[in-house]
Design a protein around this motif. Structure first.
Motif, PDB file in Angstrom:
ATOM      1  N   PHE A 180       0.832  -1.207   0.000  1.00 11.15           N
ATOM      2  CA  PHE A 180       0.000   0.000   0.000  1.00 11.15           C
ATOM      3  C   PHE A 180       0.864   1.253   0.000  1.00 11.15           C
ATOM      4  O   PHE A 180       0.602   2.208  -0.744  1.00 11.15           O
ATOM      5  CB  PHE A 180      -0.928  -0.024   1.222  1.00 11.15           C
ATOM      6  CG  PHE A 180      -1.950   1.061   1.249  1.00 11.15           C
ATOM      7  CD1 PHE A 180      -3.123   0.953   0.512  1.00 11.15           C
ATOM      8  CD2 PHE A 180      -1.757   2.201   2.023  1.00 11.15           C
ATOM      9  CE1 PHE A 180      -4.078   1.964   0.536  1.00 11.15           C
ATOM     10  CE2 PHE A 180      -2.698   3.209   2.051  1.00 11.15           C
ATOM     11  CZ  PHE A 180      -3.866   3.092   1.306  1.00 11.15           C
ATOM     12  N   ASP A 181       1.899   1.269   0.826  1.00 14.04           N
ATOM     13  CA  ASP A 181       2.801   2.432   0.869  1.00 14.04           C
ATOM     14  C   ASP A 181       3.688   2.511  -0.366  1.00 14.04           C
ATOM     15  O   ASP A 181       4.155   3.601  -0.720  1.00 14.04           O
ATOM     16  CB  ASP A 181       3.671   2.372   2.119  1.00 14.04           C
ATOM     17  CG  ASP A 181       2.886   2.603   3.395  1.00 14.04           C
ATOM     18  OD1 ASP A 181       1.785   3.192   3.321  1.00 14.04           O
ATOM     19  OD2 ASP A 181       3.355   2.171   4.475  1.00 14.04           O
ATOM     20  N   GLY A 182       3.942   1.386  -1.012  1.00 11.76           N
ATOM     21  CA  GLY A 182       4.849   1.367  -2.155  1.00 11.76           C
ATOM     22  C   GLY A 182       4.223   1.753  -3.475  1.00 11.76           C
ATOM     23  O   GLY A 182       4.945   1.861  -4.482  1.00 11.76           O
ATOM     24  N   TYR A 183       2.918   1.956  -3.516  1.00 12.99           N
ATOM     25  CA  TYR A 183       2.285   2.350  -4.775  1.00 12.99           C
ATOM     26  C   TYR A 183       2.822   3.705  -5.230  1.00 12.99           C
ATOM     27  O   TYR A 183       2.923   4.654  -4.441  1.00 12.99           O
ATOM     28  CB  TYR A 183       0.775   2.430  -4.606  1.00 12.99           C
ATOM     29  CG  TYR A 183       0.076   1.077  -4.647  1.00 12.99           C
ATOM     30  CD1 TYR A 183       0.359   0.162  -5.649  1.00 12.99           C
ATOM     31  CD2 TYR A 183      -0.872   0.731  -3.688  1.00 12.99           C
ATOM     32  CE1 TYR A 183      -0.276  -1.068  -5.691  1.00 12.99           C
ATOM     33  CE2 TYR A 183      -1.517  -0.494  -3.729  1.00 12.99           C
ATOM     34  CZ  TYR A 183      -1.215  -1.388  -4.733  1.00 12.99           C
ATOM     35  OH  TYR A 183      -1.841  -2.604  -4.782  1.00 12.99           O
ATOM     36  N   GLY A 184       3.146   3.792  -6.526  1.00 12.14           N
ATOM     37  CA  GLY A 184       3.708   5.026  -7.065  1.00 12.14           C
ATOM     38  C   GLY A 184       2.684   6.099  -7.372  1.00 12.14           C
ATOM     39  O   GLY A 184       3.033   7.285  -7.469  1.00 12.14           O
ATOM     40  N   GLN A 185       1.412   5.722  -7.528  1.00  9.55           N
ATOM     41  CA  GLN A 185       0.362   6.671  -7.858  1.00  9.55           C
ATOM     42  C   GLN A 185      -0.669   6.722  -6.726  1.00  9.55           C
ATOM     43  O   GLN A 185      -1.103   5.674  -6.234  1.00  9.55           O
ATOM     44  CB  GLN A 185      -0.334   6.271  -9.161  1.00  9.55           C
ATOM     45  CG  GLN A 185       0.582   6.161 -10.371  1.00  9.55           C
ATOM     46  CD  GLN A 185       1.075   7.514 -10.836  1.00  9.55           C
ATOM     47  OE1 GLN A 185       0.403   8.532 -10.650  1.00  9.55           O
ATOM     48  NE2 GLN A 185       2.250   7.530 -11.460  1.00  9.55           N
TER      49      GLN A 185
END
Length: 423
Positions: A119-124
């Motif tokens: 969840f934190d690693g999503y780029g958008q």
């Protein structure tokens, strides 16, 4: 040439087969219309239609009366205030939950901590907004509505289905409006597949659509309905099929809301307002490609055929060049005569020149028959001497040699003169 063409065709067929296998779900999705799971108009109570309201409105509500929406914070933009307020006005008895970015992250950390790194690693940011809607429906149930979707009528008829989605064009389903009971198997499968589809593609639009967006949801929906159909066929073939299996199958089913019931008629449930706030230049390019798909298809066909022709020609050239290099580097095999061990090698003149008679001087008194007999008795010695004499006579021709060339009769002129002198 034929072998090179055959290798090229086999390689192309193998590559095409692997490509089709990897995109099989997307290709089947193009042919999917979802008609077997459609929520038809006959199943829905029309607004202000008292004739059938007594029958259709008595169905129990399976989905909780909760409306979920997401935004960055509590300050909703003015362009979406009217759409949001229309849903609140029609559903004053529903619970309303606005999931801001902070609330969404706190919810994931508390309820689904295994997903927090993804969840934190999503780029958008839109990827987190997509993901949180699946998790809250799987956890609490209810109806999710995008901020750019307004309400045209009450959603009570849709609460009678365990789970529903809406159809979109050109194919598949969308994630802007959805409804579900808590812990529905479909949304449990969706949240369990998010990490597997967390990939970054070259275009941000494709990354969003295929990792958390409608394309991702459509692929999971297609796989889910396929597996559900197989399970239903297996239960019908078994001996234990009955009312319990039918009820379980109905609970697991995902129904589809068609475009006319979504927004295209007066009896539709929703209205559409200005949206697509996350679309960038790549999304506009993709939409332009969608509007000019016929031209791009023809252009792509020409490019693919040209590339295939060039590849075939290049592979053919490389194949034959490699074969030529191999043949050039292979050592030449020399033909050698078999020689008995211990026997001296004969001179090359002995292999190529056979003199039928032993040439003798004119003063000899031996008859031609005796000469022939003696030459046949000592063949190796006479052959070597004859070969030596032949090389000396060839290098220093005499008058007899000139007569020989003029006569054109091979070696018979010299033999005739010798025979006549002996006689």
């Amino acid at each position: 040439m034929r072998r090179g063409l055959l290798i090229f065709l086999l390689g192309s067929i193998l590559l095409l087969g692997l490509l089709v296998r990897s995109l099989s779900t997307l290709l089947r999705l193009l042919l999917e219309d979802g008609m077997e799971d459609v929520i038809g108009r006959a199943e829905l109570a029309m607004p202000n239609a008292n004739a059938n309201a007594s029958v259709l409105d008595t169905r129990p509500a399976l989905i909780p009366k909760i409306i979920h929406q997401t935004y960055i914070n509590d300050s909703i933009p003015a362009r979406w205030q009217a759409a949001r307020q229309s849903c609140l006005d029609l559903h004053h008895d529903y619970e309303y939950r606005l999931w801001t970015d902070d609330k969404a992250r706190a919810f994931i950390a508390a309820e689904y901590d295994w997903f927090l790194p993804t969840f934190d690693g999503y780029g958008q940011p839109i990827q987190r907004a997509d993901a949180i809607r699946y998790f809250v429906l799987a956890r609490y149930g209810g109806v999710y509505i995008d901020l750019d979707d307004g309400c045209n009528r009450r959603l009570d008829p849709l609460l009678a289905y365990p789970a529903w989605l809406r159809s979109t064009v050109p194919t598949g389903i969308s994630n802007d409006v959805m409804g579900s009971v808590p812990q529905h198997p479909f949304f449990l499968r969706v949240i369990g597949s998010l990490q597997r589809y967390d990939r970054r593609w070259y275009l941000p639009y494709i990354t969003v659509m295929y990792s958390t967006g409608p394309l991702f949801l459509s692929v999971i929906w297609k796989e889910y309905t396929r597996d559900l159909g197989r399970a239903r066929a297996g239960s019908e073939a078994g001996a234990g099929a009955g009312a319990a299996n039918d009820a379980n199958g109905a609970h697991r089913r995902v129904r589809v809301l068609m475009p006319d019931e979504y927004r295209h008629s007066a009896a539709s449930f929703f209205t559409v307002h200005v949206g697509n706030s996350w679309h960038g230049q790549d999304a506009r390019l993709i939409f332009w490609m969608g509007r000019h798909w016929l031209f791009l298809t023809a252009l792509g066909t020409v490019v693919v055929c040209s590339a295939a022709l060039v590849t075939w020609w290049s592979s053919r050239r490389l194949l034959f060049t490699g074969i030529a290099i191999i043949l050039r580097r292979r050592p030449t095999r020399r033909h050698r005569h078999h020689r008995t061990p211990g026997r001296p090698r004969r001179d090359s003149a002995d292999n190529n020149i056979l003199l039928p008679v032993l040439l003798r001087s004119p003063a000899s008194s031996v008859s031609p028959a005796a000469s022939l007999s003696s030459s046949s008795l000592s063949a190796p010695a006479s052959a070597s001497a004859s070969a030596s004499w032949f090389r000396r006579s060839s290098s220093q021709p005499e008058d007899g040699g000139r007569d020989h060339h003029r006569s054109g009769g091979g070696g018979s002129g010299v033999l005739d003169r010798q025979v006549s002198s002996n006689c």
